[in-house]
Design a protein around this motif. Structure first.
Motif, mmCIF file in Angstrom:
data_model
loop_
_atom_site.group_PDB
_atom_site.id
_atom_site.type_symbol
_atom_site.label_atom_id
_atom_site.label_comp_id
_atom_site.label_asym_id
_atom_site.label_seq_id
_atom_site.Cartn_x
_atom_site.Cartn_y
_atom_site.Cartn_z
ATOM 1 N N GLU A 60 0.831 -1.202 0.000
ATOM 2 C CA GLU A 60 0.000 0.000 0.000
ATOM 3 C C GLU A 60 0.869 1.256 0.000
ATOM 4 O OE1 GLU A 60 -3.233 2.288 2.867
ATOM 5 O OE2 GLU A 60 -2.840 0.151 3.184
ATOM 6 N N THR A 61 0.449 2.254 -0.737
ATOM 7 C CA THR A 61 1.182 3.514 -0.781
ATOM 8 C C THR A 61 1.358 4.097 0.614
ATOM 9 O OG1 THR A 61 0.396 3.986 -3.024
ATOM 10 C CG2 THR A 61 1.175 5.849 -1.713
ATOM 11 N N CYS A 62 0.311 4.028 1.434
ATOM 12 C CA CYS A 62 0.413 4.557 2.795
ATOM 13 C C CYS A 62 1.427 3.787 3.626
ATOM 14 C CB CYS A 62 -0.951 4.531 3.488
ATOM 15 S SG CYS A 62 -2.064 5.851 2.961
ATOM 16 N N ALA A 63 1.601 2.505 3.360
ATOM 17 C CA ALA A 63 2.610 1.737 4.083
ATOM 18 C C ALA A 63 4.005 2.200 3.688
ATOM 19 C CB ALA A 63 2.440 0.245 3.819
ATOM 20 N N GLY A 64 4.193 2.544 2.420
ATOM 21 C CA GLY A 64 5.473 3.099 2.001
ATOM 22 C C GLY A 64 5.767 4.404 2.712
ATOM 23 N N ILE A 65 4.770 5.275 2.802
ATOM 24 C CA ILE A 65 4.946 6.543 3.503
ATOM 25 C C ILE A 65 5.225 6.294 4.981
ATOM 26 C CG2 ILE A 65 3.718 8.623 4.257
ATOM 27 C CD1 ILE A 65 2.333 8.600 1.480
ATOM 28 N N ALA A 66 4.525 5.333 5.569
ATOM 29 C CA ALA A 66 4.759 5.007 6.981
ATOM 30 C C ALA A 66 6.170 4.475 7.195
ATOM 31 C CB ALA A 66 3.725 3.991 7.456
ATOM 32 N N SER A 67 6.684 3.694 6.256
ATOM 33 C CA SER A 67 8.053 3.204 6.363
ATOM 34 C C SER A 67 9.041 4.364 6.307
ATOM 35 C CB SER A 67 8.347 2.198 5.248
ATOM 36 O OG SER A 67 9.667 1.716 5.335
ATOM 37 N N VAL A 68 8.778 5.346 5.453
ATOM 38 C CA VAL A 68 9.615 6.548 5.414
ATOM 39 C C VAL A 68 9.578 7.262 6.763
ATOM 40 C CG1 VAL A 68 9.837 8.850 4.383
ATOM 41 C CG2 VAL A 68 9.432 6.861 2.925
ATOM 42 N N MET A 69 8.404 7.333 7.378
ATOM 43 C CA MET A 69 8.297 7.949 8.702
ATOM 44 C C MET A 69 9.209 7.259 9.715
ATOM 45 S SD MET A 69 4.129 8.416 8.833
ATOM 46 C CE MET A 69 4.084 8.663 10.610
ATOM 47 N N VAL A 70 9.193 5.933 9.704
ATOM 48 C CA VAL A 70 10.015 5.173 10.654
ATOM 49 C C VAL A 70 11.495 5.374 10.351
ATOM 50 C CG1 VAL A 70 10.595 2.868 11.496
ATOM 51 C CG2 VAL A 70 8.202 3.474 11.079
ATOM 52 N N ALA A 71 11.892 5.229 9.090
ATOM 53 C CA ALA A 71 13.297 5.354 8.726
ATOM 54 C C ALA A 71 13.824 6.759 9.027
ATOM 55 C CB ALA A 71 13.485 5.021 7.249
ATOM 56 N N TRP A 72 13.013 7.772 8.795
ATOM 57 C CA TRP A 72 13.410 9.155 9.076
ATOM 58 C C TRP A 72 13.697 9.340 10.561
ATOM 59 C CZ3 TRP A 72 15.490 13.422 7.704
ATOM 60 C CH2 TRP A 72 15.140 14.659 8.242
ATOM 61 N N ARG A 73 12.858 8.817 11.391
ATOM 62 C CA ARG A 73 13.059 8.944 12.835
ATOM 63 C C ARG A 73 14.308 8.201 13.297
ATOM 64 N NH1 ARG A 73 8.135 10.183 11.634
ATOM 65 N NH2 ARG A 73 6.847 11.409 13.092
ATOM 66 N N LEU A 74 14.529 7.026 12.731
ATOM 67 C CA LEU A 74 15.727 6.277 13.100
ATOM 68 C C LEU A 74 16.987 6.968 12.589
ATOM 69 C CD1 LEU A 74 14.511 2.598 12.602
ATOM 70 C CD2 LEU A 74 15.071 3.735 14.768
ATOM 71 N N LEU A 75 16.918 7.597 11.440
ATOM 72 C CA LEU A 75 18.049 8.377 10.947
ATOM 73 C C LEU A 75 18.390 9.499 11.927
ATOM 74 C CD1 LEU A 75 20.069 9.216 8.720
ATOM 75 C CD2 LEU A 75 18.206 10.548 7.696
ATOM 76 N N LEU A 76 17.377 10.227 12.400
ATOM 77 C CA LEU A 76 17.616 11.330 13.324
ATOM 78 C C LEU A 76 18.098 10.836 14.681
ATOM 79 C CD1 LEU A 76 14.549 13.643 12.580
ATOM 80 C CD2 LEU A 76 16.842 13.756 11.626
ATOM 81 N N ALA A 77 17.572 9.705 15.120
ATOM 82 C CA ALA A 77 17.932 9.194 16.447
ATOM 83 C C ALA A 77 19.328 8.595 16.466
ATOM 84 C CB ALA A 77 16.916 8.149 16.898
ATOM 85 N N THR A 78 19.736 7.929 15.378
ATOM 86 C CA THR A 78 20.979 7.161 15.379
ATOM 87 C C THR A 78 22.074 7.750 14.507
ATOM 88 O OG1 THR A 78 20.374 5.744 13.494
ATOM 89 C CG2 THR A 78 19.586 5.074 15.689
#
Length: 667
Positions: free
Chosen positions: A337-355
Motif C-alpha cells: 500500500e502507498t500509505c505503508a510506504g509513507i509510513a516506512s519513510v516515517m520510521v526510517a526518518w526517525r531512526l536516521l535522526l535518532a541514530t
C-alpha cells in the motif's frame, strides 16, 4: 500556552525543542523548510504537480462526496443517516489541511499560498463549529441519531482521526502559526479532551489504528506540554494486552497481541504496525529510553531484511493489508500500500535522526522513488493504492468521476472509497524538503556539520556556530549557504556550490547511496573524503564560489534475490541508481505480454546514449501437456532488446502487463 519553534518536516518529522528534554536522544536535527528549498528536478517537479494537481483534486473530491459536508451536518445535528464515507473520512479532511499547511509554508505568501490560506481558514471554521464543548470532535459519532462516542475502539478510528487533526495543527505551528490559529486551537482542545478521557484513572483503551501516539509526541515537541508525551506513553504501554478483543484476522491486525517491547518484527496491518513504530521511536527519543529505541530499531531492521520488497514496499498480503511471514514476498499478489510506504519513510526518518545511521536515508530514498513516486499519475490526479511488482493481466481504465475499490484496478484511479493514499501523498510531497538536510547535535559535535541526504537540486541557507558543546554554543551564529545542481536520478553528477561560508571550519557531508559505495568520486579544492560512513565530505574553511563535484556510477546493475524468497527464485531485477526498473507489455513485440518472456542466459543490461536501458530477452518456452517436466531448453523465437522503464512510471501509457523480476533462462 507557549508554542516553541520547531522544524517542519514530512509526515510529522522530528526536531529538538528550543529547550529539549533532559536526556532526549537526538543525533541529527532537520533543517527547516525555510532553510531548504528544492529548485528543480525530480522532486521539485512533483511538488509543483502536487500543488497544482493533487491538492485541488483532493479538495474537489472531498467536497463532491460529502466528507467536508459531514462537519456541517454534524454541527447542525442532521448527520444521522447522512454521514458520507467510512469511519475515518474525517482523517482525510485533516490530512488535506495538513498538506495545504505545508504547501503554504513552502510557497509563502504568493498568490497560490494566499488562496490555500483562505481555504484553510474556511475549512477550519467548518470543523471548529462541529466541535463539542469538551473538545471531542468526530462526525461519525456522538451526535443525535448516531452511535455514541468511543463504542467501537477496534474499528471506530476516533483516536486515529484526532491524531491527524493534531498533525494538521503541527504543520500550522511549524509554518509560523500560533495557538490562536483555528486549526491549532481546535486540535489542542481535542488533544486535551483525549488526555482527560484516557489518562491515568481514565478509560483503559487504545485505538484500533495507531496514529494518536505519534501525533501526541509531536504535539509535545511543538508546545512543550508534558501531558501530551505522557499520554502517548500511556497508549504505547497499553497496546499489546488484548484491550481490543479478538478479531477474525487475529489480534496482530491491530498490534494488540504483543506489547511493543516484546515484539521482534512488524506483523499484522502494515500501516498500523509502522505508525506504531514511529510513535514508539518518538516517545523513546524524547524520554531518553534507549532500550525502547533499540527494540523498535531491531524490529524495523528485521522487517527490512525479511519482509520488504525491492521497491521498499511493505505488506505482502491483501488479506488484512498485512505483512506476511519472513521472505513471503509474492510479486503479483503483494499489497505494498502507498500509505505503508509513507509510513516506512516515517520510521526510517526517525531512526536516521535518532541514530545518525545513513542506512536509513538509503531506505527513505528507495521507498520515495519506487513507492511514493509510483502512486500518482503524471498529472497528480489519479493514484495507485496498491503497488504490485507484477501485473499479469492488463487493467481496466478507472471510470471517470466514480469511486474505485482500493485495489480493484491495476491502473491508477482518481479516488477511492478508502482514499487515505492521495491525501497522504499530498502532505508528504508538500513537506519533503524538511526531511532532506540535517545538522549534527550532541555533546561530541566539535565542528558544525550539515548532512545532505536527499540528492536533488536545492538551495540551503542556514546558520552555524564555531564551537558547540551539548546544547550550548560559543560564538555568534554565522551564515552558511550552498546549493546543489543535479539531474539525479537520471544523471549521477552532483555539483555542490558554496554561496556563503563562515570564517571558521565547517563540514558538509553529501550522502553516497549504498549501491554506489566504493565507486563514487568527489572532486574539490579543499579537504575532502569519501568516507566509509556513506558520505562524501567537504570540510575546512570554505570559500564562496568554490565547487565540489560528486560523481555517482549510473550504469544499470543486475540484482539477485535472496534464495529464500520463493516467489522470485531464478529471476533477476535491474536497477539504475535509486530506481527499480520494470518491463511493460506496451514495449514488447506484438502478441507478447510480460508473462511470455525470459531473459537470455548471462544477459546484462545495456544503457544507450539516450539513457534508455534494455536487456536481451526472448519468448519463453511453454509447456504443452504437463508443466512439471520442463527441460529448460532454449526458449522459442529469436532474441530481442527488451526495454526497461522506471517502475514509478509504469501504467502511464495505458493498460499493460508489467513485471519487475524477470525470469532468467539457464540455457
Amino acid at each position: 500556552m507557549t508554542v516553541t519553534d520547531t522544524a517542519p518536516s514530512p509526515v510529522a518529522a522530528v526536531k529538538t525543542q528550543v529547550v529539549p528534554t533532559v536526556g532526549a536522544i537526538h543525533c541529527l536535527a532537520p533543517l527547516t523548510m525555510d532553510e531548504v528549498t528544492f529548485t528543480s528536478g525530480f522532486w521539485a517537479d512533483r511538488q509543483t504537480t502536487n500543488a497544482s494537481g493533487t491538492i485541488p483534486h483532493c479538495l474537489a473530491w472531498e467536497e463532491r462526496i460529502g466528507w467536508i459536508e459531514n462537519f456541517e451536518r454534524a454541527r447542525a445535528g442532521t448527520i444521522a443517516g447522512h454521514h458520507a464515507g467510512l469511519w475515518f473520512a474525517d482523517s482525510d479532511v485533516y490530512k488535506l489541511i495538513e498538506a495545504m499547511a505545508w504547501e503554504v509554508g513552502r510557497v509563502g505568501g504568493n498568490r497560490q499560498g494566499r488562496a490555500l490560506e483562505t481555504e484553510i481558514q474556511r475549512l477550519g471554521a467548518i470543523i471548529e463549529a462541529a466541535q463539542d464543548d469538551d473538545g471531542y470532535i468526530n462526525t461519525r459519532y456522538g451526535k443525535p441519531g448516531v452511535e455514541d462516542r468511543y463504542t467501537n475502539f477496534p474499528m471506530g478510528h476516533e483516536l486515529y482521526c484526532t491524531g491527524h487533526l493534531i498533525q494538521a495543527a503541527i504543520a500550522r505551528l511549524r509554518c509560523g502559526r500560533n495557538a490562536d490559529d483555528v486549526i491549532v486551537r481546535t486540535a489542542l482542545r481535542n488533544a486535551d479532551h483525549v488526555c482527560a478521557t484516557f489518562g491515568v484513572g481514565g478509560v483503559e483503551a487504545v485505538g484500533g489504528h495507531p496514529e494518536i501516539e505519534v501525533a501526541l509526541v509531536e504535539l509535545y515537541r511543538a508546545t512543550g506540554e508534558r501531558r501530551y508525551l505522557d499520554q502517548a506513553q500511556i497508549f504505547l504501554d497499553r497496546r499489546g494486552h488484548g484491550l481490543l478483543g479478538d478479531f477474525e484476522l487475529g489480534r496482530e491486525y491491530f498490534q494488540d497481541d504483543t506489547p511493543v517491547r516484546e515484539e521482534v518484527v512488524a506483523r499484522g496491518h502494515a500501516v498500523r504496525a509502522l505508525y506504531l513504530m514511529a510513535g514508539a521511536i518518538d516517545a523513546a527519543m524524547e524520554c531518553g529510553d534507549r532500550d525502547l529505541l533499540g527494540i523498535v530499531r531491531a524490529q524495523y531492521d528485521r522487517t527490512l531484511a525479511r519482509r520488504t520488497y525491492l521497491t521498499g514496499g511493505m505488506g505482502s498480503r491483501h488479506e488484512g493489508e498485512s505483512f506476511g511471514d519472513d521472505y513471503e514476498l509474492p510479486t503479483d499478489r503483494c499489497y505494498c500500500e502507498t500509505c505503508a510506504g509513507i509510513a516506512s519513510v516515517m520510521v526510517a526518518w526517525r531512526l536516521l535522526l535518532a541514530t545518525g545511521d545513513v542506512h536509513y536515508a538509503d531506505v527513505i530514498e528507495r521507498t520515495l522513488y519506487n513507492v511514493v513516486a509510483a502512486s500518482p499519475a503524471a498529472d497528480g490526479r489519479s493514484f495507485f493504492y496498491a503497488n504490485p511488482l507484477q501485473v499479469r493481466v492488463p487493467g481496466k481504465e478507472a471510470v471517470a468521476g466514480k469511486l474505485s475499490l482500493r485495489s480493484g484496478t491495476s491502473l491508477r484511479a482518481p479516488w477511492f472509497e478508502v482514499s487515505c493514499c492521495p491525501t497522504n501523498i499530498a502532505r508528504t510531497l508538500a513537506s519533503l524538503a524538511g526531511a532532506s538536510v540535517t545538522r549534527s547535535v550532541g555533546a561530541d559535535v566539535a565542528v558544525p556539520e550539515i548532512q545532505v541526504h536527499h540528492l536533488t537540486s536545492m538551495n540551503v541557507s542556514t546558520t552555524v556556530t564555531a564551537k558547540c558543546c551539548g546544547d550550548q554554543c560559543d560564538g555568534a551564529a554565522a551564515a552558511l549557504a550552498f546549493h546543489l545542481r543535479t539531474d539525479y536520478p537520471t544523471d549521477g553528477r552532483i555539483v555542490l556550490v558554496i554561496d556563503e561560508a563562515p570564517a571558521f571550519p565547517v563540514r558538509l557531508a553529501v550522502r553516497i547511496p549504498s549501491w554506489a559505495s566504493g565507486a563514487a568520486r568527489l572532486d574539490g579544492a579543499v579537504v575532502k573524503s569519501a568516507t566509509g560512513s556513506g558520505y562524501a565530505v567537504v570540510e575546512g574553511v570554505l570559500v564562496a564560489g568554490e565547487e565540489h563535484i560528486l560523481e555517482l556510477p549510473m550504469a544499470p546493475r543486475v540484482t539477485h534475490p535472496h534464495p529464500r524468497i520463493d516467489a522470485v527464485r531464478g529471476q533477476i531485477a535491474i536497477e539504475r541508481g535509486p530506481l527499480v526498473l520494470c518491463a511493460e507489455s506496451v514495449d514488447l513485440p506484438e502478441g507478447l505480454t510480460t508473462e511470455d518472456i525470459e531473459v537470455a542466459p548471462n544477459a546484462g543490461p545495456i544503457l544507450d546514449a539516450a539513457g534508455r536501458v534494455t536487456i536481451e530477452a526472448r519468448p519463453a518456452m511453454t509447456a504443452n501437456d504437463w508443466p512439471y517436466d520442463y527441460n529448460f531448453a532454449s526458449g522459442s523465437g529469436s532474441t530481442f532488446a527488451l526495454p526497461l522503464v522506471p517502475y514509478y512510471s509504469w501504467g502511464n501509457r495505458g493498460p499493460a502487463t508489467m513485471r519487475v523480476w524477470l525470469p532468467q533462462s539457464i540455457s
